[in-house]
Design a protein around this motif. Structure first.
Motif, short mmCIF file in Angstrom:
data_model
loop_
_atom_site.label_atom_id
_atom_site.label_comp_id
_atom_site.label_asym_id
_atom_site.label_seq_id
_atom_site.Cartn_x
_atom_site.Cartn_y
_atom_site.Cartn_z
N SER A 1 45.07 29.05 51.79
CA SER A 1 45.43 30.45 51.67
C SER A 1 44.37 31.03 51.97
N PHE A 2 44.39 32.65 51.99
CA PHE A 2 43.61 33.22 52.92
C PHE A 2 43.94 34.42 51.27
N LEU A 3 42.71 34.96 50.73
CA LEU A 3 43.24 36.16 49.83
C LEU A 3 41.41 37.20 49.94
N ARG A 4 42.27 37.84 49.93
CA ARG A 4 40.99 39.02 49.57
C ARG A 4 40.96 40.25 48.37
N CYS A 5 40.06 40.45 47.56
CA CYS A 5 40.17 41.20 46.41
C CYS A 5 39.01 41.87 46.33
N LYS A 6 39.10 42.76 45.38
CA LYS A 6 38.50 43.78 45.18
C LYS A 6 37.50 43.58 43.65
N PHE A 7 36.23 43.77 43.35
CA PHE A 7 35.64 44.00 42.30
C PHE A 7 34.95 45.59 41.98
N ASP A 8 35.18 45.84 40.83
CA ASP A 8 34.19 46.57 40.37
C ASP A 8 32.55 46.69 39.86
N PRO A 9 32.23 47.32 40.75
CA PRO A 9 30.57 47.58 40.78
C PRO A 9 30.66 47.53 39.67
N GLY B 1 33.04 46.04 35.57
CA GLY B 1 33.39 44.39 35.93
C GLY B 1 35.11 44.00 35.62
N GLY B 2 35.13 42.80 35.56
CA GLY B 2 36.29 42.85 35.06
C GLY B 2 37.07 41.74 35.96
N GLN B 3 38.19 41.84 35.56
CA GLN B 3 38.82 41.28 36.59
C GLN B 3 39.19 41.90 38.20
N MET B 4 39.37 40.98 39.45
CA MET B 4 39.02 41.52 40.55
C MET B 4 40.98 41.81 40.42
N THR B 5 40.71 43.08 41.73
CA THR B 5 42.33 43.15 42.49
C THR B 5 42.61 42.66 43.06
N GLN B 6 43.37 42.00 43.98
CA GLN B 6 44.01 40.78 45.08
C GLN B 6 44.41 42.06 45.89
N LEU B 7 44.20 42.06 47.44
CA LEU B 7 43.94 43.42 48.19
C LEU B 7 45.06 42.93 48.67
N VAL C 1 34.19 30.77 49.26
CA VAL C 1 34.04 32.23 48.80
C VAL C 1 33.24 33.18 49.81
N ALA C 2 33.09 34.35 50.29
CA ALA C 2 32.61 35.30 50.89
C ALA C 2 32.19 36.59 51.18
N PHE C 3 31.39 37.38 51.15
CA PHE C 3 31.36 38.72 51.11
C PHE C 3 32.40 39.01 51.98
N GLY C 4 33.05 40.58 51.69
CA GLY C 4 33.62 41.03 53.37
C GLY C 4 32.64 42.39 53.77
N GLN C 5 32.93 42.69 55.57
CA GLN C 5 32.31 43.68 55.20
C GLN C 5 32.99 45.22 54.70
N GLN C 6 34.64 45.07 54.16
CA GLN C 6 34.33 46.35 53.02
C GLN C 6 33.61 46.46 51.88
N ASN D 1 32.50 45.61 48.74
CA ASN D 1 32.54 45.73 47.16
C ASN D 1 33.86 44.78 47.32
N THR D 2 33.67 43.76 48.50
CA THR D 2 35.54 42.69 48.01
C THR D 2 34.71 41.54 48.38
N VAL D 3 35.64 40.35 48.20
CA VAL D 3 35.21 38.67 48.02
C VAL D 3 36.29 38.24 48.84
N MET D 4 36.12 37.49 50.00
CA MET D 4 37.19 36.84 50.91
C MET D 4 37.07 35.59 50.42
N ILE D 5 38.42 34.87 50.24
CA ILE D 5 38.11 33.30 49.69
C ILE D 5 39.31 32.69 50.54
N ILE D 6 38.94 31.46 50.51
CA ILE D 6 40.13 30.72 51.40
C ILE D 6 39.87 29.19 51.11
N GLY D 7 41.20 28.60 50.81
CA GLY D 7 40.89 27.26 50.55
C GLY D 7 41.85 25.95 50.94
#
Length: 385
Positions: free
Chosen positions: A352-360, A363-369, A335-340, A342-348
């Motif tokens: 897989s490459f995923l970008r997700c957004k979290f509500d600071p 909280g709760g479940q992140m939204t996949q962008l 994982v790493a944080f994105g430039q955007q 409150n976003t997190v990037m995930i590579i597997g």
């Protein structure tokens, strides 16, 4: 150690495509994935070379194929400079010591411009603008990047993952690695010329992260239940957060650019984001978060039973993650944080490459962008001139 301008072995151009093309349509096997220092790109070492992708926006950048696989690749920011380690898949392989050599690949000239050789396999590599760091099972070597002059060597406890992180800001380097005792971490400050040893866990260290400026350190042990955050300058404990109650293998830890957030991935399949209480004493005046963005994690992410702290087991007063994202269990993700914001990037390791957004705040479940499979053949890579 050699610094010759040796070219990496490549396929015969008369019978195979060039180094920027796929030699065949067989699926690639990924041996290693990593983000670059500012998370603007990621690279993947494969069974026939390496791939490079930009993260924002997501897209393939280039692919380099050789007639041998790679076990490690490390990219220096967005420069065309890479540290590579070959793979030795079996004792019967033609080049059984490929994983004992670190090659510095300059993609501007499409050749190797330096080489470091060791007597045992290389476990990990780290690059700075002025330094290359090589981790072996029991030692870490620090070299000047410009001439490969050995600057320092450190002994560690058994370190099969090659755990080692370095600061990236201009100026003297901060390096963290396992110490000589179980659960201990060594912080080497090359500015103050001071070594600090932190007894971080009672079990062996299995993951480390260092903030970009080298001031904040996060650690996890083989238990994988608690993550501890330290002031890397003096070794004091800042915060302890809980990933879960069950044992887990922590795959990666990552700070946001201001060390306000910490992301964690593990074999349990959930990516967690924690709010950190790192204050201006550690970060100076660099932290730009406002009070309105300070999540309920500092308060309600603490167990509602924290009023009974000292009466109930420590588990009930633990600090839990603010946001989560669920992934398939078993696959190795980093994982790493994105430039955007409150976003997190995930590579597997599954491509897989995923970008997700979290509500600071809530909280709760992140939204996949967005989500991509970077191993799909329709990905288009640039080619050399």
């Amino acid at each position: 150690m050699s610094s010759s301008g040796e070219t990496l072995p490549q396929s015969d151009p008369d019978s195979s495509p060039g180094p920027t093309q796929a030699r065949n349509q067989n699926p690639l096997t990924i041996h290693h994935v990593s983000f670059n220092q500012d998370n603007t790109c990621f690279s993947a070492a494969t069974d026939c070379g390496f791939l490079v992708f930009s993260t924002e926006p997501y897209g393939p950048q280039f692919r380099r194929d050789f007639n041998a696989g790679l076990s490690l690749v490390s990219m220096l920011f967005r420069f065309q400079l890479f540290a590579l380690v070959g793979s030795s898949p079996s004792p019967a392989a033609a080049n059984t010591n490929a994983d004992t050599k670190a090659l510095l690949w300059d993609d501007n000239v499409s050749r190797c411009v330096g080489e470091l050789s060791f007597r045992s396999p290389i476990r990990s590599l780290r690059l700075r603008r002025d330094t290359i760091v090589v981790a072996l099972l029991h030692k870490i070597y620090v070299y000047n990047l410009s001439d490969f002059k050995l600057l320092h060597q450190l002994e560690t406890t058994s370190n099969p993952k090659g755990l080692c992180e370095v600061s990236q800001v201009t100026g003297p380097m901060v390096l963290v690695c396992p110490g000589l005792q179980k659960g201990a971490v060594r912080v080497e400050n090359y500015g103050s010329k001071r070594s600090t040893f932190i007894n971080a866990h009672s079990s062996n260290i299995t993951c480390l992260a260092l903030s970009y400026d080298g001031r904040v350190l996060a650690t996890a042990s083989t238990k994988g239940t608690l993550i501890r955050v330290f002031n890397a300058l003096d070794g004091t404990l800042i915060q302890e957060v809980r990933r879960g109650a069950d044992r887990a293998e922590i795959f990666s830890l990552a700070f946001s650019s201001t060390a306000q957030w910490l992301a964690v991935s593990s074999d349990k399949g959930t990516v967690h984001v924690f709010s950190l209480k790192v204050d201006s004493v550690v970060l100076g005046n660099d932290r730009s978060s406002s009070a309105s963005e300070s999540p309920l994690s500092n308060q309600s992410a603490l167990s509602s039973l924290s009023i009974l702290k000292g009466v109930l087991p420590k588990y009930f007063s633990s600090e839990w993650s603010v946001a989560q994202f669920r992934l398939p269990e078993g696959t190795h993700y980093i994982v790493a944080f994105g430039q955007q914001k409150n976003t997190v990037m995930i590579i597997g390791m599954d491509g897989s490459f995923l970008r997700c957004k979290f509500d600071p705040v809530n909280g709760g479940q992140m939204t996949q962008l967005e989500g991509h499979n970077f191993l799909k053949p329709e990905e288009t890579f640039s080619k050399s001139d």
